[in-house]
Design a protein around this motif. Structure first.
Motif, PDB file in Angstrom:
ATOM      1  N   ALA A   9       1.102  -1.197   0.309  1.00 60.16           N
ATOM      2  CA  ALA A   9       0.151  -0.293   0.309  1.00 60.16           C
ATOM      3  C   ALA A   9       1.027   1.606  -0.248  1.00 60.16           C
ATOM      4  O   ALA A   9       1.346   1.642   0.623  1.00 60.16           O
ATOM      5  N   ALA A  10       0.969   2.000  -1.286  1.00 60.36           N
ATOM      6  CA  ALA A  10       2.138   2.943  -1.484  1.00 60.36           C
ATOM      7  C   ALA A  10       0.835   4.208  -0.959  1.00 60.36           C
ATOM      8  O   ALA A  10       0.690   5.285  -1.785  1.00 60.36           O
ATOM      9  N   GLN A  11       1.395   4.581   0.276  1.00 60.90           N
ATOM     10  CA  GLN A  11       0.403   5.916   1.079  1.00 60.90           C
ATOM     11  C   GLN A  11       1.430   6.957   0.692  1.00 60.90           C
ATOM     12  O   GLN A  11       2.478   6.550  -0.055  1.00 60.90           O
ATOM     13  N   LEU A  12       0.496   8.451  -0.059  1.00 59.95           N
ATOM     14  CA  LEU A  12       1.480   9.367  -0.533  1.00 59.95           C
ATOM     15  C   LEU A  12       0.673  10.550   1.020  1.00 59.95           C
ATOM     16  O   LEU A  12       0.071  10.695   0.985  1.00 59.95           O
ATOM     17  N   GLY A  13       2.615  11.202   1.148  1.00 66.23           N
ATOM     18  CA  GLY A  13       1.877  12.241   1.723  1.00 66.23           C
ATOM     19  C   GLY A  13       1.296  13.578   0.712  1.00 66.23           C
ATOM     20  O   GLY A  13       0.985  12.949  -0.073  1.00 66.23           O
ATOM     21  N   PRO A  14       1.200  14.666   1.387  1.00 66.34           N
ATOM     22  CA  PRO A  14       0.911  15.635   0.645  1.00 66.34           C
ATOM     23  C   PRO A  14       1.411  16.009  -0.844  1.00 66.34           C
ATOM     24  O   PRO A  14       2.743  16.181  -0.378  1.00 66.34           O
ATOM     25  N   VAL A  15       0.540  16.337  -1.354  1.00 66.79           N
ATOM     26  CA  VAL A  15       0.938  16.748  -2.961  1.00 66.79           C
ATOM     27  C   VAL A  15       0.202  18.585  -2.534  1.00 66.79           C
ATOM     28  O   VAL A  15      -1.287  18.424  -3.002  1.00 66.79           O
ATOM     29  N   GLU A  16       1.122  19.708  -2.285  1.00 64.88           N
ATOM     30  CA  GLU A  16       1.237  20.382  -2.403  1.00 64.88           C
ATOM     31  C   GLU A  16       0.373  20.860  -3.620  1.00 64.88           C
ATOM     32  O   GLU A  16       0.786  20.580  -5.311  1.00 64.88           O
ATOM     33  N   LYS A  17      -0.705  22.364  -3.926  1.00 61.79           N
ATOM     34  CA  LYS A  17      -1.022  23.157  -5.788  1.00 61.79           C
ATOM     35  C   LYS A  17       0.338  22.992  -6.277  1.00 61.79           C
ATOM     36  O   LYS A  17       0.450  22.845  -7.548  1.00 61.79           O
ATOM     37  N   SER A  18       1.460  23.359  -5.551  1.00 61.17           N
ATOM     38  CA  SER A  18       2.740  23.945  -6.854  1.00 61.17           C
ATOM     39  C   SER A  18       3.095  22.963  -6.673  1.00 61.17           C
ATOM     40  O   SER A  18       4.294  22.733  -8.316  1.00 61.17           O
ATOM     41  N   GLU A 244      -6.398  19.177   5.811  1.00 61.93           N
ATOM     42  CA  GLU A 244      -5.827  18.150   6.086  1.00 61.93           C
ATOM     43  C   GLU A 244      -6.445  16.971   5.728  1.00 61.93           C
ATOM     44  O   GLU A 244      -7.901  16.845   5.432  1.00 61.93           O
ATOM     45  N   LEU A 245      -5.519  15.706   5.416  1.00 65.64           N
ATOM     46  CA  LEU A 245      -6.260  14.620   4.495  1.00 65.64           C
ATOM     47  C   LEU A 245      -6.250  14.132   5.531  1.00 65.64           C
ATOM     48  O   LEU A 245      -4.747  13.529   5.726  1.00 65.64           O
ATOM     49  N   MET A 246      -6.981  12.987   5.573  1.00 68.24           N
ATOM     50  CA  MET A 246      -6.277  11.510   6.359  1.00 68.24           C
ATOM     51  C   MET A 246      -5.369  10.622   6.004  1.00 68.24           C
ATOM     52  O   MET A 246      -5.418  10.096   4.589  1.00 68.24           O
ATOM     53  N   GLY A 247      -4.959   9.731   7.091  1.00 69.26           N
ATOM     54  CA  GLY A 247      -4.234   8.880   5.986  1.00 69.26           C
ATOM     55  C   GLY A 247      -4.649   7.424   6.762  1.00 69.26           C
ATOM     56  O   GLY A 247      -5.822   7.109   6.242  1.00 69.26           O
ATOM     57  N   GLY A 248      -4.018   6.367   7.628  1.00 74.00           N
ATOM     58  CA  GLY A 248      -4.632   4.820   8.278  1.00 74.00           C
ATOM     59  C   GLY A 248      -4.446   4.204   6.441  1.00 74.00           C
ATOM     60  O   GLY A 248      -5.197   2.950   6.725  1.00 74.00           O
ATOM     61  N   SER A 249      -3.228   4.588   5.580  1.00 77.56           N
ATOM     62  CA  SER A 249      -3.912   3.302   4.099  1.00 77.56           C
ATOM     63  C   SER A 249      -4.107   1.889   4.815  1.00 77.56           C
ATOM     64  O   SER A 249      -2.562   1.647   6.197  1.00 77.56           O
ATOM     65  N   ALA A 250      -4.605   0.534   4.184  1.00 78.65           N
ATOM     66  CA  ALA A 250      -4.970  -0.378   5.264  1.00 78.65           C
ATOM     67  C   ALA A 250      -4.861  -1.849   3.877  1.00 78.65           C
ATOM     68  O   ALA A 250      -5.280  -1.631   2.870  1.00 78.65           O
ATOM     69  N   ILE A 251      -4.612  -2.761   3.920  1.00 75.34           N
ATOM     70  CA  ILE A 251      -4.175  -4.382   3.950  1.00 75.34           C
ATOM     71  C   ILE A 251      -5.540  -4.550   4.980  1.00 75.34           C
ATOM     72  O   ILE A 251      -4.287  -5.356   6.081  1.00 75.34           O
ATOM     73  N   ILE A 252      -6.191  -5.195   4.408  1.00 74.71           N
ATOM     74  CA  ILE A 252      -7.175  -5.776   4.995  1.00 74.71           C
ATOM     75  C   ILE A 252      -7.376  -7.804   4.710  1.00 74.71           C
ATOM     76  O   ILE A 252      -7.622  -7.914   3.042  1.00 74.71           O
ATOM     77  N   ALA A 253      -8.020  -8.454   5.301  1.00 76.90           N
ATOM     78  CA  ALA A 253      -7.844  -9.490   4.781  1.00 76.90           C
ATOM     79  C   ALA A 253      -9.131 -10.236   4.175  1.00 76.90           C
ATOM     80  O   ALA A 253     -10.221  -9.191   5.195  1.00 76.90           O
ATOM     81  N   PRO A 254     -10.068 -11.482   3.809  1.00 77.01           N
ATOM     82  CA  PRO A 254     -11.042 -11.620   3.492  1.00 77.01           C
ATOM     83  C   PRO A 254     -11.697 -12.258   5.030  1.00 77.01           C
ATOM     84  O   PRO A 254     -13.360 -12.241   5.043  1.00 77.01           O
ATOM     85  N   VAL A 259      -4.212  -6.275   8.209  1.00 78.47           N
ATOM     86  CA  VAL A 259      -3.289  -6.905   8.586  1.00 78.47           C
ATOM     87  C   VAL A 259      -1.935  -6.299   8.057  1.00 78.47           C
ATOM     88  O   VAL A 259      -0.677  -6.699   8.763  1.00 78.47           O
ATOM     89  N   ALA A 260      -2.252  -4.983   7.864  1.00 75.50           N
ATOM     90  CA  ALA A 260      -0.897  -3.813   7.582  1.00 75.50           C
ATOM     91  C   ALA A 260      -1.909  -2.596   7.506  1.00 75.50           C
ATOM     92  O   ALA A 260      -2.505  -2.456   7.005  1.00 75.50           O
ATOM     93  N   GLN A 261      -0.667  -1.582   8.442  1.00 72.83           N
ATOM     94  CA  GLN A 261      -1.142   0.026   8.067  1.00 72.83           C
ATOM     95  C   GLN A 261      -0.015   0.614   8.489  1.00 72.83           C
ATOM     96  O   GLN A 261       0.823   0.205   8.944  1.00 72.83           O
ATOM     97  N   CYS A 262      -0.509   1.349   7.423  1.00 74.92           N
ATOM     98  CA  CYS A 262       0.541   3.329   7.478  1.00 74.92           C
ATOM     99  C   CYS A 262      -0.013   3.657   8.305  1.00 74.92           C
ATOM    100  O   CYS A 262      -0.875   4.129   9.053  1.00 74.92           O
ATOM    101  N   LEU A 263       0.909   3.830   9.239  1.00 80.81           N
ATOM    102  CA  LEU A 263       1.332   4.836  10.869  1.00 80.81           C
ATOM    103  C   LEU A 263       1.580   6.399  11.055  1.00 80.81           C
ATOM    104  O   LEU A 263       0.861   7.531  11.549  1.00 80.81           O
ATOM    105  N   THR A 264       1.847   6.577   9.602  1.00 78.39           N
ATOM    106  CA  THR A 264       1.916   8.309   9.530  1.00 78.39           C
ATOM    107  C   THR A 264       1.392   9.444   8.110  1.00 78.39           C
ATOM    108  O   THR A 264       0.562   8.508   8.341  1.00 78.39           O
ATOM    109  N   LEU A 265       1.489  10.087   7.800  1.00 77.40           N
ATOM    110  CA  LEU A 265       0.897  11.161   7.079  1.00 77.40           C
ATOM    111  C   LEU A 265       1.108  11.659   5.991  1.00 77.40           C
ATOM    112  O   LEU A 265       1.114  12.674   4.989  1.00 77.40           O
TER     113      LEU A 265
END
Ligand code: CDT
Length: 312
Positions: A9-18, A244-254, A259-265
């Motif tokens: 799960a490739a979470q991205l941090g903020p992307v500013e307008k510029s 602010e956008l929330m993080g919490g990207s996650a891999i969830i089992a059936p 089973v895995a989660q991002c902890l930063t923003l």
């Protein structure tokens, strides 16, 4: 034999307008390099990964709006991602704003693609549930103009044979709707992939951030469990030009378990070995739709006096 694929799960941090697309793609390639070292088969990037979440900004000039869209895919900005896929033998998922011509008409969609390990586009999905509004709303702290800038996706919720399994996609707000997962579940989906850009606060209420984070996981975990499928949900997170956008990207089992989660923003990878055969137990027992689902007894009237009523 187990069908295990390693998913990032490739979470991205903020992307500013510029921030330029070149700069964002450089960040994404860096994540791909790390994922390659960790032997990922598939890397999942978020919704509208290449730019800021532009629907928060009110625009009237179509040329200005179109700057946020990709008229071709791949294009010179995104080609490095496709090259990396080929070099690393790694598939990826990318969300982006799609500008296209169909039947001689220009269309705007919030789209996502699956790119295979040869760097070829294998599947495309266009977002169906577009949240927000289509005109400037002075009563909101910030705008959410997806209904202004995008058309409702016209490709349905299909599934594809990919990486030895059955894959489906949806995008952000789609993940909150049980229909999304069920339509793919009825087609035997084994992994649902999605990206999101979700504001940490609601522009119309004082709903607490932890409740919003709970709804994010609740929707994805329920969708996974009730359809016995893996769900991979990936955020664009953090502070974009004061929003602010929330993080919490996650891999969830059936089973519905996380089973895995991002902890930063920030730019971050969460990785899990996902056994597609783990979907079999649920599909053959409690959620064996063929044996147990009884839609004809649910009280939904589809016919009256021999006339089929339209769904609503
Ligand atoms: N990008 C996206 O769909 N975000 C929505 C926010 C809804 S608030 C108008 C979401 O459901 O996460």
């Amino acid at each position: 034999m187990a069908r295990v694929i390693t998913v990032g799960a490739a979470q991205l941090g903020p992307v500013e307008k510029s921030e330029s697309r070149t700069s964002v793609v450089t960040r994404m390639v860096r994540l791909m390099e790390t994922a390659k070292r960790k032997r990922c088969d598939l890397l999942v990037f978020p919704e509208l990964a290449l730019t800021t979440f532009f629907p928060r900004w009110y625009m009237t000039d179509q040329a200005e709006i179109d700057q946020w869209f990709e008229a071709e895919m791949p294009n010179c900005d995104t080609e490095p991602l496709f090259d990396m896929a080929r070099q690393s033998n790694m598939a990826f998922h990318l969300g982006y704003a799609e500008l296209c011509t169909e039947s001689d008409q220009t269309h705007h969609y919030n789209s996502a693609i699956l790119v295979n390990k040869h760097g070829e586009i294998a599947a495309k999905y266009r977002k169906i549930h577009l949240p927000g509004h289509d005109e400037f709303d002075p009563n909101r702290e910030f705008q959410h103009l997806e209904k202004r800038y995008f058309e409702v996706g016209n490709l349905g919720f299909p599934v594809w044979r990919f990486l030895g399994g059955i894959f489906g996609m949806c995008i952000c707000n789609d993940r909150r709707w049980p229909e999304t997962y069920r339509v793919m579940g009825l087609q035997g989906v084994e992994m649902v992939i999605l990206g999101y850009n979700t504001p940490t606060t609601n522009s119309q209420s004082n709903e607490a951030p932890h409740v919003r984070a709970f709804h994010n996981l609740l929707s994805m975990q329920a969708g996974a469990y009730q359809n016995s499928t893996w769900v991979v949900g990936v955020a664009k997170a953090g502070n974009e030009d004061g929003h602010e956008l929330m993080g919490g990207s996650a891999i969830i089992a059936p089973s519905g378990e996380l089973v895995a989660q991002c902890l930063t923003l920030d730019d971050e990878l969460a990785i899990a070995d996902c056994d597609l055969d783990a979907t079999i137990f649920g599909k053959q027992t409690i959620f064996d739709f063929g044996r147990h689902r009884r839609i004809e007894h649910y009280g939904i009237i589809t016919q009256q006096n021999g006339v089929t009523l339209p769904p609503n």
